[in-house]
Design an enzyme around this catalytic site. Structure first.
Site, PDB file in Angstrom:
ATOM      1  CG  PHE A 114       6.748  -6.900  10.094  1.00 25.02           C
ATOM      2  CD1 PHE A 114       7.632  -6.071   9.691  1.00 25.02           C
ATOM      3  CD2 PHE A 114       5.428  -6.201   9.620  1.00 25.02           C
ATOM      4  CE1 PHE A 114       7.684  -4.710   8.884  1.00 25.02           C
ATOM      5  CE2 PHE A 114       5.077  -5.226   9.108  1.00 25.02           C
ATOM      6  CZ  PHE A 114       6.305  -4.547   8.872  1.00 25.02           C
TER       7      PHE A 114
ATOM      8  CG  ASP B 117       7.983 -15.241  18.634  1.00 16.17           C
ATOM      9  OD1 ASP B 117       7.548 -14.155  18.117  1.00 16.17           O
ATOM     10  OD2 ASP B 117       7.587 -16.522  17.959  1.00 16.17           O
ATOM     11  CE  LYS B 118       3.178 -23.175  18.945  1.00 14.72           C
ATOM     12  NZ  LYS B 118       1.864 -23.052  18.426  1.00 14.72           N
TER      13      LYS B 118
ATOM     14  CD  GLU C 214      -0.636 -18.466  13.513  1.00 14.76           C
ATOM     15  OE1 GLU C 214      -0.434 -18.172  12.207  1.00 14.76           O
ATOM     16  OE2 GLU C 214      -0.009 -19.215  14.096  1.00 14.76           O
TER      17      GLU C 214
ATOM     18  CB  THR D 107      -2.458 -17.663  18.462  1.00 10.63           C
ATOM     19  OG1 THR D 107      -1.568 -19.153  18.490  1.00 10.63           O
ATOM     20  CG2 THR D 107      -1.444 -16.693  18.641  1.00 10.63           C
TER      21      THR D 107
ATOM     22  CB  THR E 299      -5.682  -5.410  12.754  1.00 13.94           C
ATOM     23  OG1 THR E 299      -5.899  -4.812  11.668  1.00 13.94           O
ATOM     24  CG2 THR E 299      -6.617  -6.204  13.200  1.00 13.94           C
ATOM     25  CG  ASP E 300      -6.801  -1.211   9.363  1.00 16.34           C
ATOM     26  OD1 ASP E 300      -6.586  -2.759   9.347  1.00 16.34           O
ATOM     27  OD2 ASP E 300      -6.366  -0.486   8.494  1.00 16.34           O
ATOM     28  CD  GLU E 301      -7.228  -6.970   7.958  1.00 19.09           C
ATOM     29  OE1 GLU E 301      -7.808  -7.995   8.089  1.00 19.09           O
ATOM     30  OE2 GLU E 301      -5.946  -7.025   7.257  1.00 19.09           O
TER      31      GLU E 301
ATOM     32  CE1 TYR F  43      -4.824 -10.878  12.607  1.00 20.80           C
ATOM     33  CE2 TYR F  43      -5.598  -9.365  10.838  1.00 20.80           C
ATOM     34  CZ  TYR F  43      -4.887  -9.716  11.768  1.00 20.80           C
ATOM     35  OH  TYR F  43      -3.898  -8.765  12.185  1.00 20.80           O
TER      36      TYR F  43
ATOM     37  CE  LYS G 285      -4.752  -8.611  16.235  1.00 21.52           C
ATOM     38  NZ  LYS G 285      -3.480  -8.674  16.988  1.00 21.52           N
TER      39      LYS G 285
ATOM     40  CG  ASN H 288       2.387  -1.739  10.662  1.00 29.27           C
ATOM     41  OD1 ASN H 288       3.106  -1.594  11.579  1.00 29.27           O
ATOM     42  ND2 ASN H 288       1.204  -1.174  10.495  1.00 29.27           N
TER      43      ASN H 288
ATOM     44  NE  ARG I  53      -6.070  -4.411   2.762  1.00 26.79           N
ATOM     45  CZ  ARG I  53      -7.332  -4.524   2.256  1.00 26.79           C
ATOM     46  NH1 ARG I  53      -8.190  -3.649   1.753  1.00 26.79           N
ATOM     47  NH2 ARG I  53      -7.859  -5.976   2.314  1.00 26.79           N
TER      48      ARG I  53
ATOM     49  N   GLY J 127     -14.285 -12.930   0.747  1.00 21.31           N
ATOM     50  CA  GLY J 127     -14.828 -11.697   1.687  1.00 21.31           C
ATOM     51  C   GLY J 127     -13.678 -10.583   1.819  1.00 21.31           C
TER      52      GLY J 127
HETATM   53  P1  NAD Z   1       3.835 -11.791  12.100  1.00 18.31           P
HETATM   54  O1  NAD Z   1       3.066 -12.644  11.845  1.00 18.31           O
HETATM   55  O2  NAD Z   1       5.182 -11.235  11.420  1.00 18.31           O
HETATM   56  O3  NAD Z   1       4.332 -12.021  13.793  1.00 18.31           O
HETATM   57  C1  NAD Z   1       3.817 -12.908  14.722  1.00 18.31           C
HETATM   58  C2  NAD Z   1       4.790 -13.439  15.824  1.00 18.31           C
HETATM   59  O4  NAD Z   1       4.058 -14.056  16.794  1.00 18.31           O
HETATM   60  C3  NAD Z   1       5.645 -14.370  15.177  1.00 18.31           C
HETATM   61  O5  NAD Z   1       7.029 -14.188  15.728  1.00 18.31           O
HETATM   62  C4  NAD Z   1       5.102 -15.714  15.686  1.00 18.31           C
HETATM   63  O6  NAD Z   1       6.352 -16.536  15.856  1.00 18.31           O
HETATM   64  C5  NAD Z   1       4.616 -15.198  17.072  1.00 18.31           C
HETATM   65  N1  NAD Z   1       3.500 -16.157  17.534  1.00 18.31           N
HETATM   66  C6  NAD Z   1       2.518 -16.545  16.758  1.00 18.31           C
HETATM   67  N2  NAD Z   1       1.711 -17.310  17.701  1.00 18.31           N
HETATM   68  C7  NAD Z   1       2.244 -17.510  18.778  1.00 18.31           C
HETATM   69  C8  NAD Z   1       1.904 -17.977  20.041  1.00 18.31           C
HETATM   70  N3  NAD Z   1       0.906 -18.799  20.338  1.00 18.31           N
HETATM   71  N4  NAD Z   1       2.709 -17.756  21.029  1.00 18.31           N
HETATM   72  C9  NAD Z   1       3.659 -17.030  20.887  1.00 18.31           C
HETATM   73  N5  NAD Z   1       4.284 -16.433  19.888  1.00 18.31           N
HETATM   74  C10 NAD Z   1       3.479 -16.463  18.786  1.00 18.31           C
HETATM   75  O7  NAD Z   1       2.951 -10.538  12.667  1.00 18.31           O
HETATM   76  P2  NAD Z   1       3.066  -8.820  12.225  1.00 18.31           P
HETATM   77  O8  NAD Z   1       2.620  -8.440  11.178  1.00 18.31           O
HETATM   78  O9  NAD Z   1       4.462  -8.547  13.017  1.00 18.31           O
HETATM   79  O10 NAD Z   1       1.904  -8.475  13.606  1.00 18.31           O
HETATM   80  C11 NAD Z   1       2.168  -8.314  14.949  1.00 18.31           C
HETATM   81  C12 NAD Z   1       1.009  -8.026  15.536  1.00 18.31           C
HETATM   82  O11 NAD Z   1       0.427  -6.556  15.067  1.00 18.31           O
HETATM   83  C13 NAD Z   1      -0.330  -8.916  15.230  1.00 18.31           C
HETATM   84  O12 NAD Z   1      -1.122  -8.907  16.606  1.00 18.31           O
HETATM   85  C14 NAD Z   1      -1.149  -8.134  14.369  1.00 18.31           C
HETATM   86  O13 NAD Z   1      -2.465  -8.582  14.439  1.00 18.31           O
HETATM   87  C15 NAD Z   1      -0.982  -6.676  14.339  1.00 18.31           C
HETATM   88  N6  NAD Z   1      -1.022  -6.010  13.279  1.00 18.31           N
HETATM   89  C16 NAD Z   1      -0.328  -6.013  12.298  1.00 18.31           C
HETATM   90  C17 NAD Z   1      -0.365  -5.031  11.134  1.00 18.31           C
HETATM   91  C18 NAD Z   1       0.401  -5.395   9.772  1.00 18.31           C
HETATM   92  O14 NAD Z   1       0.323  -4.862   8.832  1.00 18.31           O
HETATM   93  N7  NAD Z   1       1.316  -6.304  10.022  1.00 18.31           N
HETATM   94  C19 NAD Z   1      -1.226  -4.100  11.087  1.00 18.31           C
HETATM   95  C20 NAD Z   1      -1.973  -4.013  12.298  1.00 18.31           C
HETATM   96  C21 NAD Z   1      -1.783  -4.841  13.365  1.00 18.31           C
HETATM   97  O1  DAU Z   2      -4.809  -3.548   7.871  1.00 14.84           O
HETATM   98  C1  DAU Z   2      -4.004  -4.282   8.846  1.00 14.84           C
HETATM   99  C2  DAU Z   2      -3.835  -5.694   8.390  1.00 14.84           C
HETATM  100  O2  DAU Z   2      -2.885  -5.620   7.521  1.00 14.84           O
HETATM  101  C3  DAU Z   2      -3.388  -6.694   9.659  1.00 14.84           C
HETATM  102  O3  DAU Z   2      -3.944  -6.650  10.519  1.00 14.84           O
HETATM  103  C4  DAU Z   2      -2.653  -7.997   8.980  1.00 14.84           C
HETATM  104  O4  DAU Z   2      -2.152  -8.801   9.894  1.00 14.84           O
HETATM  105  C5  DAU Z   2      -1.992  -7.547   7.799  1.00 14.84           C
HETATM  106  O5  DAU Z   2      -1.495  -8.927   7.276  1.00 14.84           O
HETATM  107  C6  DAU Z   2      -2.459  -6.696   6.781  1.00 14.84           C
HETATM  108  O6  DAU Z   2      -3.532  -7.512   6.204  1.00 14.84           O
HETATM  109  P1  DAU Z   2      -4.132  -7.365   4.591  1.00 14.84           P
HETATM  110  O7  DAU Z   2      -4.815  -8.489   4.368  1.00 14.84           O
HETATM  111  O8  DAU Z   2      -4.568  -5.875   4.020  1.00 14.84           O
HETATM  112  O9  DAU Z   2      -2.543  -7.436   4.028  1.00 14.84           O
HETATM  113  P2  DAU Z   2      -1.959  -8.382   2.891  1.00 14.84           P
HETATM  114  O10 DAU Z   2      -0.407  -8.015   2.698  1.00 14.84           O
HETATM  115  O11 DAU Z   2      -2.142 -10.028   2.978  1.00 14.84           O
HETATM  116  O12 DAU Z   2      -2.782  -7.988   1.415  1.00 14.84           O
HETATM  117  C7  DAU Z   2      -2.658  -6.527   1.318  1.00 14.84           C
HETATM  118  C8  DAU Z   2      -3.657  -6.455   0.141  1.00 14.84           C
HETATM  119  O13 DAU Z   2      -3.037  -7.015  -0.992  1.00 14.84           O
HETATM  120  C9  DAU Z   2      -5.155  -7.165   0.288  1.00 14.84           C
HETATM  121  O14 DAU Z   2      -5.993  -6.210  -0.352  1.00 14.84           O
HETATM  122  C10 DAU Z   2      -4.865  -8.437  -0.571  1.00 14.84           C
HETATM  123  C11 DAU Z   2      -4.008  -8.026  -1.722  1.00 14.84           C
HETATM  124  N1  DAU Z   2      -3.114  -9.137  -1.985  1.00 14.84           N
HETATM  125  C12 DAU Z   2      -2.217  -9.799  -1.019  1.00 14.84           C
HETATM  126  C13 DAU Z   2      -1.450 -10.734  -1.347  1.00 14.84           C
HETATM  127  C14 DAU Z   2      -0.640 -11.376  -0.484  1.00 14.84           C
HETATM  128  C15 DAU Z   2      -2.805  -9.352  -3.290  1.00 14.84           C
HETATM  129  O15 DAU Z   2      -3.474  -8.821  -4.262  1.00 14.84           O
HETATM  130  N2  DAU Z   2      -2.057 -10.438  -3.726  1.00 14.84           N
HETATM  131  C16 DAU Z   2      -1.358 -11.101  -3.011  1.00 14.84           C
HETATM  132  O16 DAU Z   2      -0.648 -11.954  -3.248  1.00 14.84           O
END
Ligand code: NAD
Ligand code: DAU
Length: 339
Positions: free
Chosen positions: A11, A33-34, A84, A100, A125-127, A153, A157, A183, A217, A278
């Site tokens: 993403f 990318d894997k 992941e 990973t 991540t803020d997590e 997770y 991180k 995001n 969030r 959790g």
């Molecule tokens: P995503 O899961 O959509 O994408 C992860 C990508 O990494 C995929 O394309 C996957 O194929 C690749 N990947 C996984 N394992 C791999 C490996 N061993 N080798 C090479 N490639 C591999 O994740 P995202 O939501 O785009 O998040 C990207 C980064 O941003 C992550 O590090 C995540 O922790 C961080 N992040 C995400 C959010 C969010 O809200 N999505 C917020 C803050 C930080």
């Molecule tokens: O804060 C940054 C993080 O945001 C990133 O580091 C992670 O990669 C990203 O996945 C995201 O984590 P969250 O756990 O906050 O995102 P998620 O979309 O899984 O869930 C957002 C909130 O919604 C969380 O409080 C759980 C809730 N939820 C999620 C799903 C999938 C539901 O209530 N129902 C659902 O089906």
């Protein structure tokens, strides 16, 4: 300049590649990318033929493959998105997260050191800060907040952040870390809250809310995150951590209702299910350092961002429909079947 982006078929990485090719014409962009379940080469179809772009299917943990690529391309800048990323999956099966997110980042840092990479950025991540209580709205995470990760997770991180900072201190690798809030935007895998709710609502399926739906969030439009990383790469100080946040706190129930409203779907689709183990209560980011030192602030207001995102999922139905068929159905049954 050559920029190596890991996890670019996911993403945020894909959005970053599109952003970078537009913002820095002439730069060469490599994507490693894997292609796990979360990586989708079709996401990158618009740039696969771009003369300044190269895709390499490699596991971050494959040190030999990384070495060969660095020997050939000598990337000056490396941005590590590969991970992941889904909390629920980490609760089911932590091991691949350690592999990973921790070992993969360690392998990448080692090859960067060996080839003298000029700039390394770890996308975190803020997590890693754990959560905040719901009844103290004034509290927000700063870069000085203690690391208190709650899930496998976020623990993985946090480990990657610490490895990155150790690499700066011990070996002088010019590295930075950013910790961003949730995001949203185009190309997000429909296991995450917003795209899952959009996809389910469009299929008139139940919208599963974990627990009470009161968990909060802080939402940021993905392009604003990409711009923050660009600024940190160009003007951030090596060894520093920068928080990135949307200043847009919302509880999950309000978010799901908003998605229903945007799609004209009934709130009666909302279904309460067993809470996540959790489950972090609230995230809120203080992005003051990034704003004061580098002049960054979010440009996309939530009203506009969510409208654009919903429109994108309506216009790219085949992209997510392909995902939510096949293997994804097994995942959905496992995670939500008896919740
Ligand atoms: P995503 O899961 O959509 O994408 C992860 C990508 O990494 C995929 O394309 C996957 O194929 C690749 N990947 C996984 N394992 C791999 C490996 N061993 N080798 C090479 N490639 C591999 O994740 P995202 O939501 O785009 O998040 C990207 C980064 O941003 C992550 O590090 C995540 O922790 C961080 N992040 C995400 C959010 C969010 O809200 N999505 C917020 C803050 C930080
Ligand atoms: O804060 C940054 C993080 O945001 C990133 O580091 C992670 O990669 C990203 O996945 C995201 O984590 P969250 O756990 O906050 O995102 P998620 O979309 O899984 O869930 C957002 C909130 O919604 C969380 O409080 C759980 C809730 N939820 C999620 C799903 C999938 C539901 O209530 N129902 C659902 O089906």
């Amino acid at each position: 300049m050559t920029v190596l982006v890991t996890g670019g078929a996911g993403f945020i990485g894909a959005n970053f590649i599109f952003y970078w090719l537009k913002a820095h014409p002439g730069d060469r962009v490599l994507c490693v990318d894997k292609l796990t379940y979360a990586g989708n080469l079709s996401t990158l179809s618009a740039v696969l033929e771009h003369p300044d772009f190269r895709f390499v299917k490699t596991d971050l943990c494959d040190r030999e493959a990384l070495d060969r690529l660095f020997a050939e391309e000598h990337p000056g800048t490396v941005v590590n998105f590969a991970a992941e990323s889904h909390v629920d999956r980490s609760i089911e099966d932590p091991e691949v997260f350690l592999r990973t997110n921790v070992m993969g980042t360690a392998a990448l840092l080692d090859v960067c050191r060996k080839y003298g990479t000029l700039r390394f950025h770890q996308v975190s991540t803020d997590e890693v800060y754990g959560d905040l209580p719901l009844d103290r709205p004034g509290l927000r995470f700063t870069e000085e907040s203690p690391l208190r990760p709650s899930s496998p997770y976020s623990a993985s991180k946090a480990s990657a952040d610490l490895l990155t900072l150790a690499c700066f201190r011990t070996y002088g690798l010019p590295a930075t870390v950013s910790r961003c809030s949730n995001n949203y935007g185009p190309w997000q895998f429909p296991e995450k809250l917003i795209p899952l709710m959009i996809a389910n609502a469009l299929q008139d399926k139940p919208l599963p809310v974990y627990g009470t739906g009161k968990n909060v969030r802080d939402w940021l439009y993905v392009e604003d995150h990409c711009r923050a990383i660009d600024l940190i790469l160009r003007r951030g100080k090596p060894g520093e951590v920068y928080n990135v946040g949307g200043n847009c706190e919302m509880n999950n129930l309000a978010m799901i209702k908003r998605v229903c409203q945007e799609l004209g779907k009934p709130e009666s689709l909302i279904t309460y299910v067993t809470d996540r183990k959790g489950h972090d209560l609230r995230y809120a980011i203080d992005a003051g350092k990034l704003q004061q030192e580098l002049g960054w602030q979010p440009a996309t207001r939530f009203d506009e961002g969510i409208r654009q995102t919903v429109r994108w999922y309506l216009e790219h139905r085949s992209w997510w429909e392909e995902i939510v068929s096949g293997k994804y159905l097994d995942y959905y049954e496992k995670m939500y079947g008896d919740r």
